[in-house]
Design a protein around this motif. Structure first.
Motif, mmCIF file in Angstrom:
data_model
loop_
_atom_site.group_PDB
_atom_site.id
_atom_site.type_symbol
_atom_site.label_atom_id
_atom_site.label_comp_id
_atom_site.label_asym_id
_atom_site.label_seq_id
_atom_site.Cartn_x
_atom_site.Cartn_y
_atom_site.Cartn_z
ATOM 1 N N ASN A 41 0.863 -1.187 0.000
ATOM 2 C CA ASN A 41 0.000 0.000 0.000
ATOM 3 C C ASN A 41 0.893 1.228 0.000
ATOM 4 O O ASN A 41 1.225 1.782 1.050
ATOM 5 C CB ASN A 41 -0.906 -0.025 1.236
ATOM 6 C CG ASN A 41 -2.005 1.011 1.117
ATOM 7 O OD1 ASN A 41 -1.912 1.926 0.316
ATOM 8 N ND2 ASN A 41 -3.057 0.861 1.920
ATOM 9 N N THR A 42 1.332 1.651 -1.178
ATOM 10 C CA THR A 42 2.308 2.762 -1.277
ATOM 11 C C THR A 42 1.712 4.077 -0.818
ATOM 12 O O THR A 42 2.411 4.925 -0.277
ATOM 13 C CB THR A 42 2.794 2.880 -2.722
ATOM 14 O OG1 THR A 42 1.661 3.063 -3.580
ATOM 15 C CG2 THR A 42 3.555 1.642 -3.140
ATOM 16 N N LYS A 43 0.416 4.263 -1.031
ATOM 17 C CA LYS A 43 -0.209 5.523 -0.595
ATOM 18 C C LYS A 43 -0.182 5.651 0.912
ATOM 19 O O LYS A 43 0.133 6.714 1.464
ATOM 20 C CB LYS A 43 -1.638 5.578 -1.127
ATOM 21 C CG LYS A 43 -2.330 6.919 -0.860
ATOM 22 C CD LYS A 43 -3.689 6.957 -1.522
ATOM 23 C CE LYS A 43 -4.347 8.318 -1.283
ATOM 24 N NZ LYS A 43 -5.680 8.387 -1.920
ATOM 25 N N ALA A 44 -0.498 4.558 1.617
ATOM 26 C CA ALA A 44 -0.472 4.590 3.084
ATOM 27 C C ALA A 44 0.942 4.809 3.599
ATOM 28 O O ALA A 44 1.169 5.562 4.550
ATOM 29 C CB ALA A 44 -1.049 3.286 3.642
ATOM 30 N N LEU A 45 1.914 4.157 2.949
ATOM 31 C CA LEU A 45 3.303 4.353 3.372
ATOM 32 C C LEU A 45 3.737 5.796 3.169
ATOM 33 O O LEU A 45 4.444 6.389 4.005
ATOM 34 C CB LEU A 45 4.219 3.412 2.582
ATOM 35 C CG LEU A 45 4.052 1.917 2.864
ATOM 36 C CD1 LEU A 45 4.968 1.114 1.953
ATOM 37 C CD2 LEU A 45 4.367 1.621 4.326
ATOM 38 N N ILE A 67 1.805 8.479 3.161
ATOM 39 C CA ILE A 67 1.156 9.316 4.187
ATOM 40 C C ILE A 67 1.868 9.174 5.521
ATOM 41 O O ILE A 67 2.114 10.148 6.238
ATOM 42 C CB ILE A 67 -0.334 8.925 4.302
ATOM 43 C CG1 ILE A 67 -1.072 9.297 3.005
ATOM 44 C CG2 ILE A 67 -0.980 9.620 5.496
ATOM 45 C CD1 ILE A 67 -2.497 8.815 2.965
ATOM 46 N N ALA A 68 2.258 7.924 5.874
ATOM 47 C CA ALA A 68 2.961 7.729 7.150
ATOM 48 C C ALA A 68 4.306 8.442 7.161
ATOM 49 O O ALA A 68 4.703 9.065 8.145
ATOM 50 C CB ALA A 68 3.142 6.226 7.391
ATOM 51 N N ALA A 69 5.032 8.389 6.028
ATOM 52 C CA ALA A 69 6.343 9.066 5.961
ATOM 53 C C ALA A 69 6.188 10.573 6.096
ATOM 54 O O ALA A 69 6.944 11.247 6.797
ATOM 55 C CB ALA A 69 7.031 8.719 4.641
ATOM 56 N N ALA A 79 3.782 12.116 7.620
ATOM 57 C CA ALA A 79 3.416 12.408 9.011
ATOM 58 C C ALA A 79 4.648 12.406 9.913
ATOM 59 O O ALA A 79 4.816 13.280 10.774
ATOM 60 C CB ALA A 79 2.394 11.382 9.506
ATOM 61 N N VAL A 80 5.561 11.442 9.711
ATOM 62 C CA VAL A 80 6.788 11.385 10.527
ATOM 63 C C VAL A 80 7.637 12.630 10.305
ATOM 64 O O VAL A 80 8.136 13.256 11.243
ATOM 65 C CB VAL A 80 7.588 10.111 10.202
ATOM 66 C CG1 VAL A 80 8.955 10.148 10.865
ATOM 67 C CG2 VAL A 80 6.825 8.882 10.669
#
Length: 336
Positions: A133-137, A139-141, A143-144
């Motif tokens: 799930n590249t989109k979720a990854l 978004i998480a990056a 956010a970090v």
């Protein structure tokens, strides 16, 4: 390549292309057939282990991705062509075609149904099932990174505020209240750093060089000389006192004289370094006394003098025309 079955005594003497040359043909080399090629070897003998393998395929025998067609009917396949399929032999496997020997169980009749894995919702741009799930990854990056940036900004702000408070505290502690700040802005001098006043010479009249009718006396009270001594007998022409005064620097000074008179003005001649002074020294009744008692008429006067650095000769004398009824106590050079 095969020493035992293809005609050569040693593997390194084997030539798979011997049939193409005249000397190979003379030695019995045959074109490839049924997968073999090269020189004929001896027949297999019972109990004798094999020394070579006849499973090597002719170059160009297998074709990939296309139907195999022999070059000539009835021929077992020449160099560069696949052999014909024999009766009862399975067909040669073709690429991009299902292989029955390695088919999955669900491909056979009555086999288990193939499991279908659905694609993850919100997957990558390709929409492939089971992929990351590249989109979720992403978004998480993001956010970090945002959290890290917020933390750095907060640290910088808190550090700058701390520095400002520190500087303010230092300014208050170093300068103190506004009403106590030194307006001059210059540090106070320590007592030992203050310039010491230049010590100017002073001499009792009784210790000077006396001339004429002058003498030392102590009968009149109020004199400040050592033991109350002073110079008297100055009331006659030719009387004098001479002082050798040593000066630290050259300049204009005051010659101060302490004297006593019988309530009557007097005067005398002043000579500096052998020259008459520009102004005589006046010994007047400055206290306006009417009592002729000398003890009650001690007072001071001064005259300007120009002195040189080092030793100077200062002379007070009673000359013609002077009124010299006076007692001399001490002489001193002071700043003008």
């Amino acid at each position: 390549m095969t020493a035992g079955n293809n005609g050569a005594s040693k593997p390194e003497d084997d030539d798979p292309f011997g049939y193409l040359y005249a000397d190979g043909q003379a030695a019995g080399a045959q074109p490839p057939g049924q997968g073999g090629y090269g020189y004929p070897g001896p027949a297999a003998q019972p109990g004798v282990p094999r020394t070579s393998y006849n499973q090597v395929r002719t170059v160009g025998e297998r074709q990939y991705g296309q139907q195999q067609v022999p070059s000539q009917p009835g021929q077992g396949g020449g160099y560069g062509y696949p052999p014909q399929q024999g009766y009862g032999q399975p067909p040669a496997p073709q690429y991009h075609q299902p292989n029955p020997q390695y088919a999955a169980p669900e491909t056979y009749p009555g086999g288990a149904p193939a499991a279908h894995h659905g694609s993850v919702s919100g997957g990558g741009s390709g929409g492939r099932g089971g992929g990351p799930n590249t989109k979720a990854l992403l978004i998480a990056a993001v956010a970090v990174v945002a959290v890290v940036l917020v933390g750095i900004g907060a640290a910088l702000l808190s550090g700058s505020d701390g520095d400002k408070d520190e500087k303010n505290n230092e300014a208050v502690s170093s300068e103190g209240p506004a009403e106590k700040v030194d307006e001059s802005g210059q540090p106070e001098k320590k007592p030992d750093e203050e310039p010491k006043p230049v010590e100017l010479p002073k001499q009792d009249a009784a210790t000077l060089t006396l001339g004429g009718s002058t003498i030392t006396d102590k009968s009149v009270k109020g004199a400040e000389g050592v033991g109350g001594s002073y110079v008297s007998g100055f009331n006659q022409v030719g009387s004098s006192v001479t002082w050798k005064a040593k000066m630290p620097t050259e300049g204009s000074y005051r010659l101060t004289v302490r004297y006593a008179i019988p309530a009557v003005d007097a005067n005398a001649t002043l000579t500096v370094n052998g020259k008459p002074n520009s102004q005589p020294i006046g010994l007047k009744n400055f206290i306006s006394s009417s009592d002729p008692n000398l003890e009650k008429n001690w007072q001071t006067t001064w005259a300007p003098v120009d002195l040189q650095k080092g030793e100077n000769e200062i002379k007070i004398s009673c000359e013609e025309g002077n009124q010299c009824d006076v007692l001399l106590d001490w002489l001193e050079v002071t700043q003008k």
